[in-house]
Every structure is written in structure tokens, then in C-alpha cells.
Design a protein around this motif. Sequence first.
Motif, PDB file in Angstrom:
ATOM      1  N   MET A 172       2.601  14.073  26.625  1.00  5.63           N
ATOM      2  CA  MET A 172       2.186  15.137  27.523  1.00  5.63           C
ATOM      3  C   MET A 172       0.676  15.009  27.712  1.00  5.63           C
ATOM      4  SD  MET A 172       2.521  19.259  27.022  1.00  5.63           S
ATOM      5  CE  MET A 172       4.267  19.109  26.813  1.00  5.63           C
ATOM      6  N   ASN A 173       0.236  15.176  28.947  1.00  3.15           N
ATOM      7  CA  ASN A 173      -1.196  15.019  29.180  1.00  3.15           C
ATOM      8  C   ASN A 173      -1.972  16.254  28.718  1.00  3.15           C
ATOM      9  OD1 ASN A 173      -1.076  16.926  31.230  1.00  3.15           O
ATOM     10  ND2 ASN A 173      -1.047  15.424  32.860  1.00  3.15           N
ATOM     11  N   TYR A 174      -3.265  16.057  28.556  1.00  2.00           N
ATOM     12  CA  TYR A 174      -4.105  17.100  27.973  1.00  2.00           C
ATOM     13  C   TYR A 174      -4.097  18.409  28.767  1.00  2.00           C
ATOM     14  CZ  TYR A 174      -8.094  19.588  26.138  1.00  2.00           C
ATOM     15  OH  TYR A 174      -8.889  20.558  25.613  1.00  2.00           O
ATOM     16  N   PRO A 175      -4.248  18.403  30.101  1.00  2.00           N
ATOM     17  CA  PRO A 175      -4.242  19.682  30.825  1.00  2.00           C
ATOM     18  C   PRO A 175      -2.920  20.443  30.676  1.00  2.00           C
ATOM     19  CG  PRO A 175      -5.149  17.948  32.215  1.00  2.00           C
ATOM     20  CD  PRO A 175      -4.574  17.285  30.998  1.00  2.00           C
ATOM     21  N   ALA A 176      -1.808  19.738  30.647  1.00  2.00           N
ATOM     22  CA  ALA A 176      -0.513  20.408  30.462  1.00  2.00           C
ATOM     23  C   ALA A 176      -0.440  21.037  29.072  1.00  2.00           C
ATOM     24  CB  ALA A 176       0.630  19.422  30.661  1.00  2.00           C
ATOM     25  N   ARG A 177      -0.851  20.283  28.058  1.00  2.00           N
ATOM     26  CA  ARG A 177      -0.847  20.807  26.686  1.00  2.00           C
ATOM     27  C   ARG A 177      -1.778  22.013  26.578  1.00  2.00           C
ATOM     28  NH1 ARG A 177       1.089  18.698  22.307  1.00  2.00           N
ATOM     29  NH2 ARG A 177       1.265  16.618  23.202  1.00  2.00           N
ATOM     30  N   LEU A 178      -2.919  21.956  27.223  1.00  2.00           N
ATOM     31  CA  LEU A 178      -3.873  23.066  27.198  1.00  2.00           C
ATOM     32  C   LEU A 178      -3.272  24.319  27.832  1.00  2.00           C
ATOM     33  CD1 LEU A 178      -6.813  23.717  26.397  1.00  2.00           C
ATOM     34  CD2 LEU A 178      -7.475  23.020  28.695  1.00  2.00           C
ATOM     35  N   GLU A 179      -2.576  24.162  28.957  1.00  2.00           N
ATOM     36  CA  GLU A 179      -1.940  25.311  29.629  1.00  2.00           C
ATOM     37  C   GLU A 179      -0.896  25.950  28.717  1.00  2.00           C
ATOM     38  OE1 GLU A 179      -1.380  28.141  32.483  1.00  2.00           O
ATOM     39  OE2 GLU A 179      -2.877  26.567  32.594  1.00  2.00           O
ATOM     40  N   LEU A 180      -0.095  25.141  28.050  1.00  2.00           N
ATOM     41  CA  LEU A 180       0.921  25.685  27.139  1.00  2.00           C
ATOM     42  C   LEU A 180       0.272  26.366  25.939  1.00  2.00           C
ATOM     43  CD1 LEU A 180       3.562  22.819  27.239  1.00  2.00           C
ATOM     44  CD2 LEU A 180       3.652  25.031  28.395  1.00  2.00           C
ATOM     45  N   THR A 181      -0.731  25.743  25.373  1.00  2.00           N
ATOM     46  CA  THR A 181      -1.435  26.334  24.226  1.00  2.00           C
ATOM     47  C   THR A 181      -2.045  27.673  24.609  1.00  2.00           C
ATOM     48  OG1 THR A 181      -1.905  24.150  23.314  1.00  2.00           O
ATOM     49  CG2 THR A 181      -3.299  25.961  22.562  1.00  2.00           C
ATOM     50  N   ARG A 182      -2.643  27.730  25.795  1.00  2.00           N
ATOM     51  CA  ARG A 182      -3.246  28.980  26.286  1.00  2.00           C
ATOM     52  C   ARG A 182      -2.228  30.105  26.348  1.00  2.00           C
ATOM     53  NH1 ARG A 182      -4.222  31.637  30.899  1.00  2.00           N
ATOM     54  NH2 ARG A 182      -3.165  30.269  32.341  1.00  2.00           N
ATOM     55  N   ARG A 183      -0.977  29.751  26.593  1.00  4.46           N
ATOM     56  CA  ARG A 183       0.098  30.743  26.707  1.00  4.46           C
ATOM     57  C   ARG A 183       0.892  30.912  25.409  1.00  4.46           C
ATOM     58  NH1 ARG A 183       1.231  31.836  32.168  1.00  4.46           N
ATOM     59  NH2 ARG A 183      -0.022  30.604  33.596  1.00  4.46           N
ATOM     60  N   GLY A 184       0.460  30.240  24.333  1.00  4.44           N
ATOM     61  CA  GLY A 184       1.117  30.381  23.037  1.00  4.44           C
ATOM     62  C   GLY A 184       2.458  29.671  22.949  1.00  4.44           C
ATOM     63  N   ILE A 185       2.644  28.625  23.737  1.00  3.25           N
ATOM     64  CA  ILE A 185       3.904  27.881  23.755  1.00  3.25           C
ATOM     65  C   ILE A 185       3.700  26.570  23.011  1.00  3.25           C
ATOM     66  CG2 ILE A 185       5.610  26.744  25.222  1.00  3.25           C
ATOM     67  CD1 ILE A 185       4.841  28.824  27.398  1.00  3.25           C
ATOM     68  N   PRO A 186       4.501  26.294  21.984  1.00  5.59           N
ATOM     69  CA  PRO A 186       4.343  25.029  21.260  1.00  5.59           C
ATOM     70  C   PRO A 186       4.702  23.835  22.143  1.00  5.59           C
ATOM     71  CG  PRO A 186       6.261  26.235  20.470  1.00  5.59           C
ATOM     72  CD  PRO A 186       5.573  27.115  21.465  1.00  5.59           C
ATOM     73  N   ALA A 187       4.041  22.718  21.892  1.00  6.49           N
ATOM     74  CA  ALA A 187       4.287  21.500  22.668  1.00  6.49           C
ATOM     75  C   ALA A 187       4.489  20.326  21.711  1.00  6.49           C
ATOM     76  CB  ALA A 187       3.131  21.240  23.614  1.00  6.49           C
ATOM     77  N   PRO A 188       5.643  20.294  21.047  1.00  5.21           N
ATOM     78  CA  PRO A 188       5.880  19.192  20.107  1.00  5.21           C
ATOM     79  C   PRO A 188       6.058  17.868  20.855  1.00  5.21           C
ATOM     80  CG  PRO A 188       7.874  20.488  20.392  1.00  5.21           C
ATOM     81  CD  PRO A 188       6.774  21.193  21.145  1.00  5.21           C
ATOM     82  N   PRO A 189       5.907  16.752  20.173  1.00  6.41           N
ATOM     83  CA  PRO A 189       6.108  15.447  20.826  1.00  6.41           C
ATOM     84  C   PRO A 189       7.526  15.346  21.387  1.00  6.41           C
ATOM     85  CG  PRO A 189       5.165  15.174  18.637  1.00  6.41           C
ATOM     86  CD  PRO A 189       5.545  16.618  18.770  1.00  6.41           C
ATOM     87  N   ARG A 190       7.670  14.640  22.490  1.00  7.15           N
ATOM     88  CA  ARG A 190       8.983  14.443  23.116  1.00  7.15           C
ATOM     89  C   ARG A 190       9.003  13.090  23.791  1.00  7.15           C
ATOM     90  NH1 ARG A 190       6.717  19.135  25.804  1.00  7.15           N
ATOM     91  NH2 ARG A 190       7.604  19.801  23.989  1.00  7.15           N
ATOM     92  N   ALA A 191      10.173  12.691  24.191  1.00 10.72           N
ATOM     93  CA  ALA A 191      10.326  11.414  24.888  1.00 10.72           C
ATOM     94  C   ALA A 191      11.243  11.611  26.087  1.00 10.72           C
ATOM     95  CB  ALA A 191      10.903  10.364  23.950  1.00 10.72           C
ATOM     96  N   ALA A 192      10.930  10.946  27.174  1.00 13.45           N
ATOM     97  CA  ALA A 192      11.761  10.999  28.376  1.00 13.45           C
ATOM     98  C   ALA A 192      12.679   9.787  28.398  1.00 13.45           C
ATOM     99  CB  ALA A 192      10.870  10.993  29.608  1.00 13.45           C
ATOM    100  N   ARG A 193      13.738   9.897  29.183  1.00 11.46           N
ATOM    101  CA  ARG A 193      14.621   8.756  29.402  1.00 11.46           C
ATOM    102  C   ARG A 193      15.155   8.825  30.817  1.00 11.46           C
ATOM    103  NH1 ARG A 193      19.912   9.937  29.707  1.00 11.46           N
ATOM    104  NH2 ARG A 193      20.708  11.785  28.695  1.00 11.46           N
ATOM    105  N   GLN A 194      15.595   7.714  31.320  1.00 12.90           N
ATOM    106  CA  GLN A 194      16.157   7.643  32.662  1.00 12.90           C
ATOM    107  C   GLN A 194      17.533   8.303  32.676  1.00 12.90           C
ATOM    108  OE1 GLN A 194      14.828   6.213  35.557  1.00 12.90           O
ATOM    109  NE2 GLN A 194      16.596   7.089  36.546  1.00 12.90           N
ATOM    110  N   MET A 195      17.797   9.083  33.700  1.00  9.39           N
ATOM    111  CA  MET A 195      19.121   9.673  33.881  1.00  9.39           C
ATOM    112  C   MET A 195      20.137   8.570  34.132  1.00  9.39           C
ATOM    113  SD  MET A 195      20.309  12.332  36.816  1.00  9.39           S
ATOM    114  CE  MET A 195      22.032  12.569  37.105  1.00  9.39           C
ATOM    115  N   THR A 196      21.368   8.791  33.681  1.00  8.15           N
ATOM    116  CA  THR A 196      22.452   7.833  33.895  1.00  8.15           C
ATOM    117  C   THR A 196      23.598   8.509  34.638  1.00  8.15           C
ATOM    118  OG1 THR A 196      23.628   8.360  31.854  1.00  8.15           O
ATOM    119  CG2 THR A 196      21.869   6.694  31.706  1.00  8.15           C
TER     120      THR A 196
END
Length: 102
Positions: free
Chosen positions: A1-25
Motif C-alpha cells: 500500500m502506498n504511503y498516502p493511502a496508509r496515511l489516510e487510513l491511519t488518520r481515520r483509525g483504520i489498521p492497514a496490515p500487509p496484504r497481497a493482490a492476485r489476478q482474478m480467475t
Amino acid sequence: MNYPARLELTRRGIPAPPRAARQMTAEDGERFDRLICMDRGNLSRMERIAPRAKEKMSLLLSHCGENGSVADPWYTHNYGEAFRDIERGCLGLLEEIKGELL
């Protein structure tokens, strides 16, 4: 997750744990009850990947009565606007699901 997105979530008290994306099948179209995306470009790609699941696909904002795409902060640089769009869509989806359970 990029820094501005993480900052927006942190500002709102929402945790942002590490995650991984994958292609839809195509199998995802069979496996999941709902396939929700943020914009028309992704919706079009999803329809090509899993054409038999088209009836399960929707734009997130359609769940709050809007007919548009979530504002993409990659282009707008406005993470607050994207958050508000996502929040409205998720709250609308939640109400739909609650209505289905009653």
C-alpha cells in the motif's frame, strides 16, 4: 500500500496490515457470490475473465445508488475523496446484505 493511502487510513483509525493482490480467475466467478470493482475499466476486464458470472458483478458505487466509478487517487491524488466513495459504496452494500438476511 502506498504511503498516502496508509496515511489516510491511519488518520481515520483504520489498521492497514500487509496484504497481497492476485489476478482474478474464471473460477472466482463460480466461487464467489459477489464480484465488486471500483471502476468501469476493471468491470470490463472482469467480464472478459469470467463472462458466465456477469450477473454477480457490480461497481461499488452502484450499491449506494450512484452510477459511476470510485475516484482513483492514483490520478486525483485525493485519497480523502476515494475513501469517501469507498465508504459510501460499502455502507450501501452492507444495507443490501442486511436486507437480504431479513
